[in-house]
Every structure is written in C-alpha cells, then in structure tokens.
Design an enzyme around this catalytic site. Sequence first.
Site, PDB file in Angstrom:
ATOM      1  N   SER A  39       0.913  -1.333   0.109  1.00 41.29           N
ATOM      2  CA  SER A  39       0.078  -0.074  -0.031  1.00 41.29           C
ATOM      3  C   SER A  39       0.836   1.076   0.119  1.00 41.29           C
ATOM      4  CB  SER A  39      -0.835   0.092   1.486  1.00 41.29           C
ATOM      5  OG  SER A  39      -0.223  -0.061   2.542  1.00 41.29           O
ATOM      6  N   ASP A 328      -4.009   7.941   7.481  1.00 45.57           N
ATOM      7  CA  ASP A 328      -4.517   6.773   8.226  1.00 45.57           C
ATOM      8  C   ASP A 328      -3.541   6.108   9.009  1.00 45.57           C
ATOM      9  OD1 ASP A 328      -3.680   5.704   5.878  1.00 45.57           O
ATOM     10  OD2 ASP A 328      -5.443   4.891   5.614  1.00 45.57           O
ATOM     11  N   HIS A 330      -1.304   5.014   7.260  1.00 47.79           N
ATOM     12  CA  HIS A 330      -0.050   5.336   6.226  1.00 47.79           C
ATOM     13  C   HIS A 330       0.177   6.817   6.188  1.00 47.79           C
ATOM     14  CE1 HIS A 330      -2.536   2.017   4.923  1.00 47.79           C
ATOM     15  NE2 HIS A 330      -1.417   1.520   4.389  1.00 47.79           N
TER      16      HIS A 330
END
Length: 365
Positions: A39, A328, A330
Amino acid sequence: MLTPTLNAIFTAAFASLFISIRCDNPLPRDVALFIFGDSINDAGTNKYINTTVNFRANFFPYGETFFHYPTGRFSNGRLIADFIAEYAKLPLIPPYLQMKDDEFMGGANFASAGAGALSDTYEGFVVSFMMQLKQFEKLEKKLSKRLGNEEAKKVIAEAVYLISIRNNDYLTLIHRNLTPFQPSSMEEYVGMVIGNITTVLEGIYKAGGRKFGMIGIKNIGCLPSLRKSTGNGSCLRIANVLAKLHDIDLISILKKLEAQLQGFKYSYFDFYTSARDRIRNPSKYGFKEGKMACCGSGPFRGNPSCGGKRGVKEYSLCRRPEKFLFFDNHPTERANQQYAQLMWNGSSSITGPYNVEELFKLGRA
Ligand SMILES: *[C@@H]1O[C@H](CO)[C@@H](O)[C@H](O)[C@H]1NC(C)=O
Ligand SMILES: *[C@@H]1O[C@H](CO)[C@@H](O)[C@H](O)[C@H]1NC(C)=O
Ligand SMILES: *[C@@H]1O[C@H](CO)[C@@H](O)[C@H](O)[C@H]1NC(C)=O
Ligand SMILES: *[C@@H]1O[C@H](CO)[C@@H](O)[C@H](O)[C@H]1NC(C)=O
C-alpha cells in the site's frame, strides 16, 4: 477515472515517447520507473482486482488534498513513488492493470495494497509480490514487440525499480496473535520473508533490471493501529524488533546480491530512522502530530475506519492533514514528500550506497 488534467499529462508523455521512437530521434530517452510492493506504493491497482474494501482506498477522503478525488492511493495525496517520478521528470506512473494494451508512459506500477513478500499474505485478495513479477515479465514481452528487442532491453536495463514490501507479512503475523514469539521463530519468519524478496529481486534481475530502490521497513510498532493495541500509548515493541531484524537481513542480502550479480546496483532507504525521528520530534520537520492519524477512529485514530466504508461507519477526519505524519495508518502526502526527498538526494547515512537520483543518472550516461 482520470481527471482531464492528468489525462492530458499522460497523453502528452505518451505522445513524446511515441514520437521519439517512431522518428528514431536521438534525444535522450527517459529512464523508466517500475514500482512494486504494497500500500505504500499502490496507486490504484486494487480497484482492478476482486478484493475487499479493507484493501481499497478509492473513496473520500483519500486523495482529497492533491487529486481532489480518490485514486486508490492510501493517503490524502501523492505517494513516495509519485514524488520520485516528478523528480525524475516522468509523468505519474499508472497502475499496470489500468494501462491499455499499447500504452507505455515511462513505467508501470504493480504494487497492491495488502501484498506481502510471502504469497500467502492475504492470498486471494491482493496481487502478490510473485504475481507482480509475472506481470512485469508480461509487460516486458509486450515492450519487446512494440519497441523491438534492443530498445526494450535498454528500457529495462536503465529503469529504476522502486520496491516497498514487508509490512503486511509482519502485520498479519502480529494480528494472528502469535506473540510472544521465540526469538528463533522470529528469525526463521524474517528469513522466509527475505528469502522470498530475494527470489523476486533475482527475477527482476534475470529479466534485465539492474537498479533497485529499496524502501526499508518502518518502525511498524509505532503505527497508530499498533500503538492503540498496547493500552498505554507506547509503540508495540515486538513489532519494532521484527522490523529491525528484517532490515539487518535485507541490507545483508542486498550487499550479497551486489557482489554476486554483475551490474546489480541498489539504493536502500532507511525508513525506520526517518520515520522514528519524525515521530519523536514532529515539530522539527514541520508537523504538529506524529502519533495520532488524521483519519480513523478510536485511540490514536488507529482503527482503519477512514472513510467509513470498512464495516465501521464512524471516523474522524482532521482539518489540516499537512500537520500530521500519518493520514490513516499510512503517511500523509507531506510526509511522503519528505521521505521521497530523502530517497532522491538524501545523505548517505539515510539512503545508500546510491541515492535514487544517482540511480536515474547512471542510465543517462
Ligand atoms: C470475488 O470474490 C468473492 C469472494 O471471494 C467471490 O464470491 C466472487 O465470486 C468473486 N467475484 C469474481 C468476479 O471473481
Ligand atoms: C533534492 O531534490 C529536491 C527535489 O528535486 C530539490 O528540491 C532539492 O533542491 C535537492 N537538494 C539538493 C541538496 O540537491
Ligand atoms: C517463501 O515463502 C514460503 C512461505 O510462503 C516459504 O515456504 C519458502 O521457503 C520461502 N522461500 C524462500 C526462498 O525463502
Ligand atoms: C506500556 O505497556 C507495555 C506492555 O503492554 C510495557 O512493556 C511498557 O513498558 C509500557 N510503557 C510505559 C511507558 O508504561
């Protein structure tokens, strides 16, 4: 789903490459960028596969700051790879699964949120690292057909391969609640992760890739989701121990590959130290908040409910994401920009033995 502006950028970039190929133009060819991993690097791959919403970020407020629409990136804006592309004067590199058959715009992004180095990490819901390699090999065949063997070989050999893979292997382990591990079993697990990374690196090398930009592992124990789990607000120590073990092994395998494989060059980015420094001392880097996420719920907004679509409807969203290190679980765009700059031309204590700018320049000689 591209905005008109992005479409224009893409079309222009494609046109210029196309023209330079068609006219046999001696202008220096752009050095391509191929992106692999999880991600941290996923620019929308998971919109094109059958997965669950847990591994997708194609809804508000993802993308709100820069793109003004959700692209599938796990951030409010651009990712490290997007900034690297910009510094290398390339357009935004699109997901491989989004590319039309005859399209090549300076690279391809194979990264898939949730993917790990181990094929059984979220198997069936992600494009595994091994599968990403297979897709790259397919693209290489297509390029050979279109550009001719010689030209395609050059593109592949001069390209930079930006790789971020490992978090999910350790996060699944921790979530499976196998803690506390015996140190020996931790080392065994790390060995398996590194072994599988090595296999893919060798695969890319075999296909002709030479220049590897490796994003190291963060201090994952300090992710808002894991900080939440300790109950007293400290980082989850065991996760950071795993991360350290991983990094030591990764660096030693990179050195080994460099010694064994002719022409293998790499840049290793010390993500652990860079993230740790910002978490400890956010204001020094222009942030207000280094522990809590901008978007999510629960303590430290560590529940991954950002956007309200992952089973939990409730979430809070901060007003000024640029003040936060985490969007978040990330990084925010602001944090990604800082990390990208460190990778691009940071000092050798953070990025080495080559930095990514040097890797790109090697190809232009
Ligand atoms: C997607 O995955 C779900 C759950 O695994 C399955 O029920 C469904 O048939 C799949 N859809 C497609 C188009 O493969
Ligand atoms: C590093 O790269 C960034 C992005 O291209 C640039 O803005 C900055 O001036 C560079 N710094 C140095 C010291 O070259
Ligand atoms: C890759 O991971 C699998 C588990 O998913 C493991 O069985 C295998 O030994 C690993 N390969 C290497 C080369 O370490
Ligand atoms: C927080 O709790 C963990 C155990 O969950 C413990 O190891 C650690 O020392 C505690 N930290 C503080 C600052 O109390």
